[in-house]
Design an enzyme around this catalytic site. Structure first.
Site, PDB file in Angstrom:
ATOM      1  N   GLN A  76      18.449 -14.384  -2.467  1.00 34.08           N
ATOM      2  CA  GLN A  76      19.320 -13.973  -3.569  1.00 34.08           C
ATOM      3  C   GLN A  76      19.326 -12.460  -3.716  1.00 34.08           C
ATOM      4  O   GLN A  76      20.386 -11.824  -3.816  1.00 34.08           O
ATOM      5  CB  GLN A  76      18.843 -14.613  -4.871  1.00 34.08           C
ATOM      6  CG  GLN A  76      19.568 -14.121  -6.115  1.00 34.08           C
ATOM      7  CD  GLN A  76      18.880 -14.570  -7.393  1.00 34.08           C
ATOM      8  OE1 GLN A  76      17.950 -15.366  -7.371  1.00 34.08           O
ATOM      9  NE2 GLN A  76      19.330 -14.057  -8.519  1.00 34.08           N
ATOM     10  N   THR A 123      18.698 -25.493 -12.014  1.00 34.18           N
ATOM     11  CA  THR A 123      18.708 -24.036 -12.039  1.00 34.18           C
ATOM     12  C   THR A 123      20.068 -23.589 -12.537  1.00 34.18           C
ATOM     13  O   THR A 123      21.049 -24.319 -12.388  1.00 34.18           O
ATOM     14  CB  THR A 123      18.470 -23.466 -10.630  1.00 34.18           C
ATOM     15  OG1 THR A 123      18.684 -22.057 -10.624  1.00 34.18           O
ATOM     16  CG2 THR A 123      19.384 -24.102  -9.607  1.00 34.18           C
ATOM     17  N   CYS A 156      18.933 -20.607 -19.109  1.00 31.11           N
ATOM     18  CA  CYS A 156      17.829 -20.631 -18.157  1.00 31.11           C
ATOM     19  C   CYS A 156      16.842 -21.665 -18.663  1.00 31.11           C
ATOM     20  O   CYS A 156      16.447 -21.625 -19.836  1.00 31.11           O
ATOM     21  CB  CYS A 156      17.174 -19.252 -18.063  1.00 31.11           C
ATOM     22  SG  CYS A 156      15.740 -19.173 -16.991  1.00 31.11           S
TER      23      CYS A 156
END
Length: 242
Positions: A52, A83, A196
């Protein structure tokens, strides 16, 4: 009961929360000794985070696609990515398997609309809040999406990656997140998305006056609705809200 496929490990704290909430949800709905039918594969968070950071999204997609194919081969009926950030490659993952993917942004957006919330704040990792892959998907449901300023995003990143993914919960970080949410409220949002999974370990509706949309809890509820759609709950067992 359908079998829920899970791609986890991003972080393992997130995966543990999904597994716990799914089983608590089945227990609440069906009672007795019932538990969720799940198949989970867990990737190495360090590996996908490195890719990422390098903007190697083909590499991320390759890992998550292989994980999804393994879950499919094991007999899952549908798929969840445990996620937010790695929903960046959700379309590639879904296209690579013959399983429907329950997209996190769609679930949260539908809930916001049902609650008549038209402007939402989004807090999460800096990547998830400053890139468009998630905010655009939310906006596609006719929502106005407001994200925190850069300094607040930096603080959220620190809290998530340095503390929460390691299971560290502090009052100081909780107070900081509450202040960030209050600033979003001042900016005119009608609710805040905890975008999150790990943030749900730190702050809860009781900590905030602004309506909270806990993305993981809502994702799990949507998965349970799908998995148990053809299963009749016992007449004496109430369905517990999340």
């Amino acid at each position: 009961m359908q079998t829920i496929g899970l791609i986890g490990g991003m972080s393992w704290e997130s995966s543990a929360a999904y597994y716990r909430l799914l089983n608590e949800g089945v227990q609440a709905r069906l009672g007795g000794l019932h538990s969720a039918r799940t198949i989970m594969t867990s990737v190495d968070f360090a590996e996908v985070t490195h890719l990422q950071n390098a903007e190697d999204w083909d590499g991320v997609a390759e890992i998550l696609v292989e994980a999804a194919r393994g879950v499919e081969r094991a007999g899952a009926d549908f798929l969840l990515l445990c996620t937010t950030a790695f929903h960046r490659v959700a379309d590639q993952v879904e296209a690579a398997v013959d399983l429907p993917l329950v997209h996190l942004a769609d679930v949260v957006a539908r809930t916001a609309r049902e609650r008549r919330i038209h402007a939402v704040g989004l807090i999460g990792t800096k990547f998830a809040t400053t890139r468009t892959f998630f905010t655009d998907r939310l906006a596609g449901h006719q929502l106005d999406v407001v994200v925190p300023p850069e300094e607040a995003c930096d603080d959220l990143d620190r809290i998530i990656y340095d503390e929460l993914v390691h299971g560290k919960i502090t009052d100081a970080s909780r107070r900081r997140v509450v202040r960030i949410v209050e600033d979003l409220w001042d900016a005119g949002v009608g609710g805040v998305i905890l975008g999150c999974t790990e943030l749900e370990l730190l702050v809860h509706q009781a900590d905030l006056e602004l309506p909270v949309l806990p993305s993981t809890t809502l994702h799990v509820t949507a998965a349970l609705d799908r998995a148990l759609a053809d299963v009749a709950a016992p007449a004496t067992t109430a369905v517990a809200p999340y």
